[in-house]
Enzyme design. Structure first.
Site, PDB file in Angstrom:
ATOM      1  N   CYS A   1      47.762  13.309  24.757  1.00 36.85           N
ATOM      2  CA  CYS A   1      46.788  12.517  25.520  1.00 36.85           C
ATOM      3  C   CYS A   1      47.263  11.145  25.983  1.00 36.85           C
ATOM      4  O   CYS A   1      47.342  10.884  27.179  1.00 36.85           O
ATOM      5  CB  CYS A   1      45.531  12.325  24.682  1.00 36.85           C
ATOM      6  SG  CYS A   1      44.666  13.848  24.292  1.00 36.85           S
TER       7      CYS A   1
ATOM      8  N   HIS B   1      41.216   6.387  26.082  1.00 37.96           N
ATOM      9  CA  HIS B   1      42.334   6.640  25.166  1.00 37.96           C
ATOM     10  C   HIS B   1      43.595   5.844  25.483  1.00 37.96           C
ATOM     11  O   HIS B   1      44.715   6.307  25.266  1.00 37.96           O
ATOM     12  CB  HIS B   1      42.664   8.145  25.121  1.00 37.96           C
ATOM     13  CG  HIS B   1      43.185   8.556  23.773  1.00 37.96           C
ATOM     14  ND1 HIS B   1      43.499   9.866  23.447  1.00 37.96           N
ATOM     15  CD2 HIS B   1      43.456   7.838  22.653  1.00 37.96           C
ATOM     16  CE1 HIS B   1      43.931   9.937  22.205  1.00 37.96           C
ATOM     17  NE2 HIS B   1      43.915   8.713  21.701  1.00 37.96           N
TER      18      HIS B   1
END
Length: 516
Positions: free
Chosen positions: A107, A168
């Site tokens: 991610c 994120h």
């Protein structure tokens, strides 16, 4: 030229002046050539810096970014189990990219590349000593605010910018979207599986015992804590539709990074989709994502702005998968090989569709290599914005590929596959070389303690990367190995920093993201 300079019939001073002038121009020419070679080696080309005048009505941009969606998880890329009618329509009316790559199998580094147009190694978001390969809650690290994001590039020419979904790239105030070029943020600051319950299980590791309930934020404020993850896709979609409606009369950029299907063993979906897919919970989640895509296309058409909006659907990396590559329990990357979280082709090559009615040729396919780093320079060109000139940007302008221009080819001479700070593979043209490694943390082919030799695959003709051609093509192995040394010098390798790396953001005394 020698006869001109040294002719006895010429004045000696004139001869020397001409000689010095020749040397000067030879020096300048050589310097320019060296600069061009260096730019090509580190990722910039003259085309990257070209600009076109913006049209009378600059296009809107929407990036729909899934989490861990596999190459074979949707019907346009081969799924026979999971139903995706909206994506089928998107492909029929748009253009599929079958060699579209992310820059990491996980991610955080993948998302850093969308934001900056750079390899995550370039901007220091590939690994850190506190979190490892992805950021965890309460991390002191984040995307350096000194980096220029795609949102800042577009905001600089008058775009309204919004991020709805999973960020994120740092949960501390200076790293959050509102300080990275976004006018509006609604979503979660990190992965949906980083809950308070998980933190309590892991205890002191990553400071887990202090992780807060999973927060949903609106701009810099937590508006819900301990959220029902089954409602995330529905919630993000509704907010996205509101953003589009509110900003329909202004050029806008919407980044919609969904949290699903995500990293949990059983992804989440709302009641309208739960238990409905033949693909199980993973399929339920993907089918709701498909619904979300349909809602956005319908809204654009309802508002009459679909022909002035570029929509991209893609994923941050490949599916985690189970040991059975045909199973849909945790997604599938077939017909590619390998699972997410690695440098396998199944981790880096993601299902991608561009939709821009009336401009992108309908029902077409590009087999040329392109990457998520290319959004920044390409959208800059379409909007009339400037690509930053004071730093290396690795992404390329891929507008000719998007438009299906005749003869358009990938602008990449080379592409690098890193696992954290280790260069594991390199691609040039149709060839992908896995470098021989003695030590590694994770590898899709090699095993510790074995004599691991180079692996060379033709990833165009051999889509499953099944046939090692290294012994038959030693000259290609040699050429790619030489290119790998350039990457190591530029972006670092195995703890050795590269000469052109930049630092991540870091702050002292990070605190949990809590409701106040």
């Amino acid at each position: 030229m020698e006869s001109l300079i040294f002719s006895p019939n010429r004045n000696k001073r004139l001869n020397l002046s001409i000689l010095y002038a020749c040397i000067f121009f030879l020096f300048i020419g050589n310097a320019n050539l060296n600069a061009k070679v260096l730019k090509e080696e580190v990722g910039n080309t003259p085309m990257d810096q070209e600009q076109i005048a913006p049209s009378d009505k600059r296009p809107n941009f929407i990036i729909i970014f899934c989490d861990n969606l596999g190459y074979g998880d949707i019907e346009p890329f081969g799924s026979k189990v999971i139903r995706t009618p909206a994506l089928n329509r998107m492909a029929q009316e748009g253009r599929k990219f079958t060699h579209f790559l992310v820059t990491a199998g996980v991610c955080t580094p993948s998302r850093a590349s969308i934001m900056t147009g750079c390899y995550s190694q370039r901007v220091g978001m590939h690994v850190n000593p506190r979190d490892g390969l992805v950021l965890r809650p309460i991390s002191p690290y984040g995307l350096n605010p000194e980096e220029v994001t795609i949102a800042e590039v577009l905001k600089g020419v008058g775009y309204i910018t919004g991020l709805i979904g999973k960020w994120h790239l740092g949960d501390q105030p200076e790293f959050l979207p509102n300080n990275q070029g976004f006018d509006y943020f609604y979503g979660i600051p990190y992965s949906d599986d980083m809950t308070q319950e998980v933190g309590l299980r892991i205890g002191t590791k990553f400071n887990g015992s202090n992780w807060p309930p999973l927060p949903v934020m609106e701009n810099t404020k937590v508006v819900r804590a301990g959220v029902d993850r089954n409602l995330l896709t529905k919630d993000f979609t509704e907010k996205a539709l509101e953003f589009i409606t509110q900003n329909q009369n202004e050029p806008f950029f919407l980044y919609l990074p969904h949290a699903m299907p995500g990293s949990t063993t059983e992804p989440f979906a709302s009641e309208a989709f739960k238990g409905k897919s033949k693909g199980g919970p993973w399929g339920d989640s993907v089918e709701e994502l498909d619904w979300s895509v349909g809602q956005i296309m319908d809204k654009l058409e309802e508002l009459g702005i679909e022909k002035n909006t570029v929509v991209v659907f893609t994923s941050d990396n490949g599916a985690p998968m189970t040991d059975d590559p045909t199973s849909t329990v945790r997604g599938t990357n077939l017909p590619l090989t390998g699972r997410g979280y690695t440098t396998a082709e199944g981790a880096f090559r993601v299902p991608t569709i561009f939709w821009w009615p009336g401009t992108v040729p309908a029902g077409t396919v590009s087999e040329e290599m392109a990457t998520t780093m290319d959004f920044l320079p390409t959208f800059a060109q379409l909007s009339g914005a400037k690509v930053p000139h004071d730093r290396i940007i690795d992404g390329k302008n891929i507008l000719p590929l998007i438009l299906g221009d005749k003869g358009a080819e990938t602008p990449y001479d080379v592409f690098y596959y890193y696992y954290m700070d280790q260069l594991q593979a390199i691609r040039a043209g149709q060839w992908k070389l896995f470098l021989p490694l003695k030590e590694f943390v994770v590898h899709p082919y090699f095993k510790p303690g074995e004599d691991n030799q180079p692996l060379l695959f033709n990833v165009v003709n051999d889509i499953s990367s099944s046939h090692n051609m290294a012994a038959e093509k030693p000259e290609i192995v040699k050429r790619l190995s030489e290119l790998a040394e350039i990457a190591k010098n530029d972006l670092g390798n195995n703890g050795q920093p590269g000469v052109n790396q930049r630092s991540p953001g870091k702050m002292a005394n990070p605190v949990p993201v809590l409701m106040r």
